[in-house]
Design a protein around this motif. Structure first.
Motif, PDB file in Angstrom:
ATOM      1  N   SER A 180       0.853  -1.190   0.000  1.00  0.00           N
ATOM      2  CA  SER A 180       0.000   0.000   0.000  1.00  0.00           C
ATOM      3  C   SER A 180       0.883   1.232   0.000  1.00  0.00           C
ATOM      4  O   SER A 180       2.046   1.179   0.411  1.00  0.00           O
ATOM      5  CB  SER A 180      -0.896   0.018   1.243  1.00  0.00           C
ATOM      6  OG  SER A 180      -1.794  -1.068   1.251  1.00  0.00           O
ATOM      7  N   LEU A 181       0.341   2.334  -0.473  1.00  0.00           N
ATOM      8  CA  LEU A 181       1.066   3.596  -0.460  1.00  0.00           C
ATOM      9  C   LEU A 181       0.627   4.397   0.763  1.00  0.00           C
ATOM     10  O   LEU A 181      -0.567   4.668   0.950  1.00  0.00           O
ATOM     11  CB  LEU A 181       0.793   4.377  -1.742  1.00  0.00           C
ATOM     12  CG  LEU A 181       1.210   3.676  -3.037  1.00  0.00           C
ATOM     13  CD1 LEU A 181       0.875   4.531  -4.251  1.00  0.00           C
ATOM     14  CD2 LEU A 181       2.697   3.342  -3.019  1.00  0.00           C
ATOM     15  N   VAL A 182       1.601   4.770   1.592  1.00  0.00           N
ATOM     16  CA  VAL A 182       1.311   5.374   2.894  1.00  0.00           C
ATOM     17  C   VAL A 182       1.793   6.824   2.928  1.00  0.00           C
ATOM     18  O   VAL A 182       2.876   7.143   2.412  1.00  0.00           O
ATOM     19  CB  VAL A 182       1.985   4.558   4.022  1.00  0.00           C
ATOM     20  CG1 VAL A 182       1.725   5.187   5.380  1.00  0.00           C
ATOM     21  CG2 VAL A 182       1.471   3.128   3.994  1.00  0.00           C
ATOM     22  N   VAL A 183       0.985   7.677   3.557  1.00  0.00           N
ATOM     23  CA  VAL A 183       1.341   9.085   3.747  1.00  0.00           C
ATOM     24  C   VAL A 183       0.923   9.500   5.158  1.00  0.00           C
ATOM     25  O   VAL A 183       0.225   8.768   5.861  1.00  0.00           O
ATOM     26  CB  VAL A 183       0.637  10.000   2.715  1.00  0.00           C
ATOM     27  CG1 VAL A 183       1.105   9.704   1.313  1.00  0.00           C
ATOM     28  CG2 VAL A 183      -0.888   9.853   2.822  1.00  0.00           C
ATOM     29  N   THR A 202       4.217  13.665  -8.345  1.00  0.00           N
ATOM     30  CA  THR A 202       4.717  15.003  -8.023  1.00  0.00           C
ATOM     31  C   THR A 202       5.362  15.062  -6.644  1.00  0.00           C
ATOM     32  O   THR A 202       5.889  16.108  -6.259  1.00  0.00           O
ATOM     33  CB  THR A 202       3.569  16.033  -8.096  1.00  0.00           C
ATOM     34  OG1 THR A 202       2.568  15.680  -7.132  1.00  0.00           O
ATOM     35  CG2 THR A 202       2.945  16.044  -9.483  1.00  0.00           C
ATOM     36  N   TYR A 203       5.324  13.936  -5.912  1.00  0.00           N
ATOM     37  CA  TYR A 203       5.872  13.890  -4.548  1.00  0.00           C
ATOM     38  C   TYR A 203       7.070  12.932  -4.470  1.00  0.00           C
ATOM     39  O   TYR A 203       7.227  12.037  -5.306  1.00  0.00           O
ATOM     40  CB  TYR A 203       4.797  13.435  -3.562  1.00  0.00           C
ATOM     41  CG  TYR A 203       3.673  14.440  -3.397  1.00  0.00           C
ATOM     42  CD1 TYR A 203       3.744  15.439  -2.438  1.00  0.00           C
ATOM     43  CD2 TYR A 203       2.557  14.391  -4.222  1.00  0.00           C
ATOM     44  CE1 TYR A 203       2.716  16.372  -2.285  1.00  0.00           C
ATOM     45  CE2 TYR A 203       1.526  15.314  -4.086  1.00  0.00           C
ATOM     46  CZ  TYR A 203       1.614  16.301  -3.123  1.00  0.00           C
ATOM     47  OH  TYR A 203       0.600  17.226  -2.984  1.00  0.00           O
ATOM     48  N   ASP A 204       7.894  13.155  -3.459  1.00  0.00           N
ATOM     49  CA  ASP A 204       9.007  12.236  -3.198  1.00  0.00           C
ATOM     50  C   ASP A 204       8.463  10.886  -2.723  1.00  0.00           C
ATOM     51  O   ASP A 204       7.454  10.830  -2.009  1.00  0.00           O
ATOM     52  CB  ASP A 204       9.928  12.787  -2.110  1.00  0.00           C
ATOM     53  CG  ASP A 204      10.833  13.889  -2.625  1.00  0.00           C
ATOM     54  OD1 ASP A 204      10.878  14.085  -3.850  1.00  0.00           O
ATOM     55  OD2 ASP A 204      11.479  14.556  -1.806  1.00  0.00           O
ATOM     56  N   LEU A 246       7.997  10.170   6.885  1.00  0.00           N
ATOM     57  CA  LEU A 246       6.618  10.431   6.488  1.00  0.00           C
ATOM     58  C   LEU A 246       5.954  11.433   7.422  1.00  0.00           C
ATOM     59  O   LEU A 246       5.159  12.280   6.998  1.00  0.00           O
ATOM     60  CB  LEU A 246       5.813   9.123   6.498  1.00  0.00           C
ATOM     61  CG  LEU A 246       6.126   8.079   5.430  1.00  0.00           C
ATOM     62  CD1 LEU A 246       5.192   6.892   5.576  1.00  0.00           C
ATOM     63  CD2 LEU A 246       6.016   8.660   4.028  1.00  0.00           C
ATOM     64  N   ASN A 247       6.262  11.318   8.688  1.00  0.00           N
ATOM     65  CA  ASN A 247       5.626  12.163   9.693  1.00  0.00           C
ATOM     66  C   ASN A 247       5.988  13.633   9.533  1.00  0.00           C
ATOM     67  O   ASN A 247       5.215  14.513   9.932  1.00  0.00           O
ATOM     68  CB  ASN A 247       6.022  11.680  11.091  1.00  0.00           C
ATOM     69  CG  ASN A 247       5.177  12.290  12.182  1.00  0.00           C
ATOM     70  OD1 ASN A 247       3.965  12.434  12.031  1.00  0.00           O
ATOM     71  ND2 ASN A 247       5.804  12.650  13.291  1.00  0.00           N
ATOM     72  N   GLN A 248       7.156  13.903   8.927  1.00  0.00           N
ATOM     73  CA  GLN A 248       7.639  15.285   8.856  1.00  0.00           C
ATOM     74  C   GLN A 248       7.665  15.853   7.438  1.00  0.00           C
ATOM     75  O   GLN A 248       8.064  17.004   7.248  1.00  0.00           O
ATOM     76  CB  GLN A 248       9.044  15.363   9.469  1.00  0.00           C
ATOM     77  CG  GLN A 248       9.088  14.959  10.941  1.00  0.00           C
ATOM     78  CD  GLN A 248      10.450  15.172  11.552  1.00  0.00           C
ATOM     79  OE1 GLN A 248      11.074  16.213  11.361  1.00  0.00           O
ATOM     80  NE2 GLN A 248      10.926  14.194  12.308  1.00  0.00           N
ATOM     81  N   THR A 249       7.253  15.058   6.448  1.00  0.00           N
ATOM     82  CA  THR A 249       7.263  15.532   5.068  1.00  0.00           C
ATOM     83  C   THR A 249       5.991  15.082   4.357  1.00  0.00           C
ATOM     84  O   THR A 249       5.142  14.399   4.930  1.00  0.00           O
ATOM     85  CB  THR A 249       8.483  14.971   4.296  1.00  0.00           C
ATOM     86  OG1 THR A 249       8.307  13.554   4.105  1.00  0.00           O
ATOM     87  CG2 THR A 249       9.783  15.225   5.039  1.00  0.00           C
ATOM     88  N   VAL A 269      -2.526   6.960  15.325  1.00  0.00           N
ATOM     89  CA  VAL A 269      -1.415   6.669  14.408  1.00  0.00           C
ATOM     90  C   VAL A 269      -1.412   7.723  13.308  1.00  0.00           C
ATOM     91  O   VAL A 269      -2.433   7.935  12.637  1.00  0.00           O
ATOM     92  CB  VAL A 269      -1.556   5.262  13.800  1.00  0.00           C
ATOM     93  CG1 VAL A 269      -0.466   5.025  12.760  1.00  0.00           C
ATOM     94  CG2 VAL A 269      -1.487   4.208  14.896  1.00  0.00           C
ATOM     95  N   PRO A 270      -0.290   8.413  13.094  1.00  0.00           N
ATOM     96  CA  PRO A 270      -0.279   9.544  12.155  1.00  0.00           C
ATOM     97  C   PRO A 270      -0.107   9.162  10.693  1.00  0.00           C
ATOM     98  O   PRO A 270       0.308   9.989   9.884  1.00  0.00           O
ATOM     99  CB  PRO A 270       0.916  10.368  12.649  1.00  0.00           C
ATOM    100  CG  PRO A 270       1.856   9.359  13.209  1.00  0.00           C
ATOM    101  CD  PRO A 270       0.988   8.283  13.821  1.00  0.00           C
ATOM    102  N   PHE A 271      -0.394   7.918  10.325  1.00  0.00           N
ATOM    103  CA  PHE A 271      -0.191   7.475   8.943  1.00  0.00           C
ATOM    104  C   PHE A 271      -1.454   6.801   8.422  1.00  0.00           C
ATOM    105  O   PHE A 271      -2.144   6.100   9.156  1.00  0.00           O
ATOM    106  CB  PHE A 271       0.981   6.501   8.846  1.00  0.00           C
ATOM    107  CG  PHE A 271       2.197   6.948   9.609  1.00  0.00           C
ATOM    108  CD1 PHE A 271       2.958   8.013   9.150  1.00  0.00           C
ATOM    109  CD2 PHE A 271       2.559   6.328  10.787  1.00  0.00           C
ATOM    110  CE1 PHE A 271       4.069   8.443   9.857  1.00  0.00           C
ATOM    111  CE2 PHE A 271       3.663   6.740  11.500  1.00  0.00           C
ATOM    112  CZ  PHE A 271       4.421   7.815  11.038  1.00  0.00           C
ATOM    113  N   VAL A 272      -1.727   6.997   7.138  1.00  0.00           N
ATOM    114  CA  VAL A 272      -2.859   6.330   6.488  1.00  0.00           C
ATOM    115  C   VAL A 272      -2.421   5.912   5.089  1.00  0.00           C
ATOM    116  O   VAL A 272      -1.463   6.454   4.526  1.00  0.00           O
ATOM    117  CB  VAL A 272      -4.091   7.258   6.393  1.00  0.00           C
ATOM    118  CG1 VAL A 272      -4.645   7.577   7.767  1.00  0.00           C
ATOM    119  CG2 VAL A 272      -3.744   8.533   5.636  1.00  0.00           C
TER     120      VAL A 272
END
Length: 309
Positions: A180-183, A202-204, A246-249, A269-272
């Protein structure tokens, strides 16, 4: 005249354990002095042990190479067997000690990140509820590293992927590993009403180097979809570093879906995961053991629990 198979079978039984240990060490270091030091004998004594082996078997086990030596094909073959014998003896000593004390031993299990978090961890938690004395050491690493530790006897078994041509290890395929792709929560992509593949580019992206299986899988799939390679200004194979980044960018990270599912739905949890399916999945991982190895009872118990899942 070369000795016959039946003669060799008899002569091999006459080899001393210290000789087998010496040969196993020689295959690793290629220097008699270093190998001698590792088994606790002087170099002249090691020379005699090696000469006695060759005389007993009637075969050349080594040949000079400059100031050092290298094992012949015959020597290498016997060294591989000697190393396996050493590992089996160490396992036997561990099992006997456990039986004598009546305590469950420590199971040494290795796993790549996805199965470690989604499979090994929940199974161990369940086992410890059932068996309070059950103990385990878990190593999370790449498949290459895990297989090396397994061959050396530092692990009982591993959840990993075998390299082509592997002969010392055997594997039982367990499952493919979807990605999965996580942000981070609050990522700009999460507020778009319609998310396209072009938006992702368009994102890293945070992944390991080009040699890692995950990166190769992602790049291959993007090529199939007619997309360019993602921007990767920072590369890492560390799970913890990836989450911190991920948490800071606004970076995107492909992670094993079972791992993502393990923290999905928890608002703390700060990721989805992004609501898009690219059809990403890495090659199946396997239950990997040394060929012909006999598992200790605790290790076998853990294996059975994993297979039941």
């Amino acid at each position: 005249m070369n000795p016959t198979e039946s003669t060799l079978a008899i002569q091999l039984r006459r080899l001393k354990p210290v000789q087998l240990r010496l040969l196993a060490e020689l295959s690793q270091v290629g220097a008699l002095g270093v190998a001698a030091a590792r088994i606790g004998v002087a170099q002249p004594a090691a020379s005699r042990l090696l000469a006695e082996m060759e005389e007993l078997l009637g075969l050349a086990l080594h040949e000079r190479q400059g100031r050092g030596l290298r094992l012949t094909e015959v020597g290498l073959s016997l060294a591989r067997r000697a190393a396996r014998i050493e590992i089996e003896l160490a396992d036997a000593a561990r099992e006997l000690a456990e039986a004598a004390t009546g305590r469950a031993g420590v199971v040494r299990v290795g796993a790549v990140t996805g199965p470690a978090l989604s499979l090994v961890m929940p199974v161990l938690i369940a086992l410890q509820r059932e068996l309070p004395e059950f103990r385990a050491e878990v190593t999370v690493a790449t498949s290459l590293n895990l297989c090396e530790q397994l061959r050396d006897g530092r692990l009982d078994f591993a959840l990993a992927r075998l390299s082509p041509g592997e002969t010392q290890l055997e594997a039982r395929v367990l499952a493919v590993e979807p990605l999965s792709l996580v942000v981070r929560r609050g990522h700009p992509l999460l507020v778009r009403p319609i998310l396209s593949l072009d938006d992702l580019m368009t994102y890293d992206w945070v992944m390991g180097d080009d040699e890692t299986l995950l990166t190769q899988t992602v790049v291959s799939r993007l090529t199939e979809l007619g997309l360019p390679q993602p921007k990767r200004r920072i590369s890492t194979s560390s799970f913890l570093f990836t989450l911190a980044l991920l948490n800071q960018t606004d970076a995107i990270a492909p992670l094993a879906t079972p791992v993502v599912d393990s923290f999905a739905g928890n608002p703390s949890v700060p990721f989805v995961s992004l609501p898009i399916d690219m059809g990403l999945a890495v090659a199946p991982f396997s239950l990997v053991t040394r060929a012909g190895a006999q598992m200790t009872p605790p290790a076998q118990r853990l294996i059975e629990a994993i297979l039941a899942v």
